[in-house]
Design a protein around this motif. Structure first.
Motif, short mmCIF file in Angstrom:
data_model
loop_
_atom_site.label_atom_id
_atom_site.label_comp_id
_atom_site.label_asym_id
_atom_site.label_seq_id
_atom_site.Cartn_x
_atom_site.Cartn_y
_atom_site.Cartn_z
N LYS A 1 59.87 10.51 8.60
CA LYS A 1 59.49 11.15 9.99
C LYS A 1 58.39 12.37 9.39
CE LYS A 1 60.17 13.33 14.48
NZ LYS A 1 61.23 13.61 15.38
N ALA A 2 57.15 12.35 9.88
CA ALA A 2 56.20 13.39 9.55
C ALA A 2 56.14 14.34 10.50
CB ALA A 2 54.83 12.54 9.51
N GLY A 3 56.32 13.86 11.96
CA GLY A 3 56.44 15.21 12.84
C GLY A 3 56.37 14.22 14.23
N GLY A 4 55.55 14.98 15.35
CA GLY A 4 55.67 14.45 16.47
C GLY A 4 54.91 15.56 17.61
N PHE B 1 60.02 16.88 5.98
CA PHE B 1 59.05 15.74 5.64
C PHE B 1 58.41 15.97 4.07
CE2 PHE B 1 54.36 14.47 5.52
CZ PHE B 1 54.90 12.90 5.28
N MET B 2 58.13 17.11 3.76
CA MET B 2 57.15 17.25 2.68
C MET B 2 58.16 17.35 1.37
SD MET B 2 53.90 17.27 3.07
CE MET B 2 53.52 17.57 1.43
N ARG B 3 59.33 17.87 1.67
CA ARG B 3 60.68 17.91 0.76
C ARG B 3 60.79 16.29 0.40
NH1 ARG B 3 65.18 21.40 2.41
NH2 ARG B 3 65.68 19.52 3.69
N ASN B 4 61.02 15.57 1.37
CA ASN B 4 61.44 13.97 1.27
C ASN B 4 60.60 13.26 0.60
OD1 ASN B 4 64.04 14.56 2.33
ND2 ASN B 4 63.45 13.65 4.48
N TYR B 5 59.09 13.64 1.02
CA TYR B 5 58.10 13.10 0.33
C TYR B 5 57.92 13.14 -1.06
CZ TYR B 5 53.18 11.31 -0.53
OH TYR B 5 52.04 10.46 -1.04
N ALA B 6 58.09 14.45 -1.61
CA ALA B 6 57.94 14.87 -2.97
C ALA B 6 59.22 14.45 -3.61
CB ALA B 6 58.05 16.29 -2.99
N ALA B 7 60.33 14.15 -2.94
CA ALA B 7 61.75 13.88 -3.69
C ALA B 7 61.55 12.35 -3.84
CB ALA B 7 62.74 14.28 -2.99
N PHE B 8 61.17 11.60 -3.03
CA PHE B 8 61.36 10.02 -2.82
C PHE B 8 59.95 9.40 -3.84
CE2 PHE B 8 64.55 10.69 0.34
CZ PHE B 8 65.53 10.17 -0.29
N HIS B 9 58.85 10.05 -2.85
CA HIS B 9 57.51 9.27 -3.34
C HIS B 9 57.11 9.86 -4.91
CE1 HIS B 9 53.30 8.53 -3.16
NE2 HIS B 9 53.49 7.29 -2.67
N ASP B 10 57.04 11.00 -4.99
CA ASP B 10 56.49 11.76 -6.10
C ASP B 10 57.54 11.71 -7.38
OD1 ASP B 10 54.27 12.13 -4.48
OD2 ASP B 10 54.50 14.11 -4.49
N LEU C 1 47.16 13.21 11.25
CA LEU C 1 46.33 13.04 10.09
C LEU C 1 46.27 14.53 9.32
CD1 LEU C 1 43.33 10.91 11.28
CD2 LEU C 1 44.87 10.67 9.51
N ASP C 2 46.44 15.59 10.15
CA ASP C 2 46.58 17.01 9.52
C ASP C 2 47.90 16.92 8.53
OD1 ASP C 2 44.16 17.87 10.63
OD2 ASP C 2 45.19 18.88 12.52
N ILE C 3 48.89 16.42 9.21
CA ILE C 3 50.21 16.67 8.35
C ILE C 3 50.21 15.78 7.10
CG2 ILE C 3 52.60 16.10 8.56
CD1 ILE C 3 52.57 16.31 11.40
N ILE C 4 49.40 14.59 7.05
CA ILE C 4 49.57 13.80 5.94
C ILE C 4 48.41 13.65 5.08
CG2 ILE C 4 51.02 12.34 7.04
CD1 ILE C 4 48.84 10.25 7.63
N ALA C 5 47.67 14.85 5.33
CA ALA C 5 46.31 14.67 4.38
C ALA C 5 46.62 15.05 3.00
CB ALA C 5 45.47 16.22 4.96
N GLY C 6 45.87 14.15 2.36
CA GLY C 6 46.18 14.09 0.66
C GLY C 6 47.25 13.40 0.18
N LEU C 7 48.11 12.95 1.01
CA LEU C 7 49.34 12.06 0.67
C LEU C 7 49.06 10.63 0.72
CD1 LEU C 7 52.03 13.63 2.82
CD2 LEU C 7 51.07 14.11 0.48
#
Length: 190
Positions: free
Chosen positions: A29-32, A43-52, A82-88
């Motif tokens: 979930k990115a946001g809403g 979101f950013m912590r989960n993205y970094a932990a799992f994806h990166d 798009l603002d939330i996920i910029a650069g991902l």
């Protein structure tokens, strides 16, 4: 198979989650816009932990509010995402999550989904629509207007019956995954 997670999921051990056999990829979930515009707090912590850190492929979703009932509001929500996920980078779709609109705004919600998905696709993402089989795709959307977009369908207890062709099926909200305290959504990808 995959799981979808948000701040509601209490992740105790990222390594255990990453090696669970039910986790081939994760939808985050990115946001809403259902409670004003927000970024999911983890979101950013989960993205970094799992994806990166653990190289788990990811997609994401954005939960729209009850006023996402016309093309313009769908486009506005897409720009917020798009603002939330910029650069991902995402290996799986970026979804609009439509659950809160009133069935009386079915035509407008359908237009909102189209505007949202087209905006994300124009920005280079693969977009899709998440909703439940009956209360979402049947009651809140005109399914025949959404053929060009991938669908992620929630239906517990049986495969989707309204949506005949979907990319992903959310089959349960009560799964158990090592490393997560509490229940988690389970999904099957096609």
């Amino acid at each position: 198979d995959c799981i979808d997670i948000s701040h509601w999921n209490n992740i105790l051990n990222y390594d255990r989650v990453a090696v669970d056999p039910a986790v081939d990829f994760i939808i985050l979930k990115a946001g809403g816009s259902d409670k004003g515009f927000y970024r999911d707090p983890v979101f950013m912590r989960n993205y970094a932990a799992f994806h990166d850190d653990r190289q788990i492929p990811c997609g994401c979703y954005y939960y729209v509010g009850r006023m996402c009932i016309d093309r313009e509001s769908g486009i506005n929500d897409a720009h917020k995402l798009l603002d939330i996920i910029a650069g991902l980078q995402f290996e799986y779709p970026v979804y609009i999550d439509l659950e809160s609109t009133s069935p009386k705004h079915k035509a407008g919600a359908t237009e909102a989904c189209i505007g949202f998905c087209e905006t994300l696709e124009n920005a280079g993402y693969y977009a899709g629509i998440y909703a439940s089989d009956v209360s979402g795709f049947q009651d809140r959307l005109y399914l025949d207007h959404l053929k060009q977009f991938d669908k992620w369908v929630a239906r517990y207890g049986s495969k989707p019956k309204i949506v005949k062709d979907c990319g992903m099926w959310q089959s349960s909200s009560s799964g158990h995954i090592e490393g997560i305290n509490g229940k988690v959504d389970l999904d099957e990808a096609y």
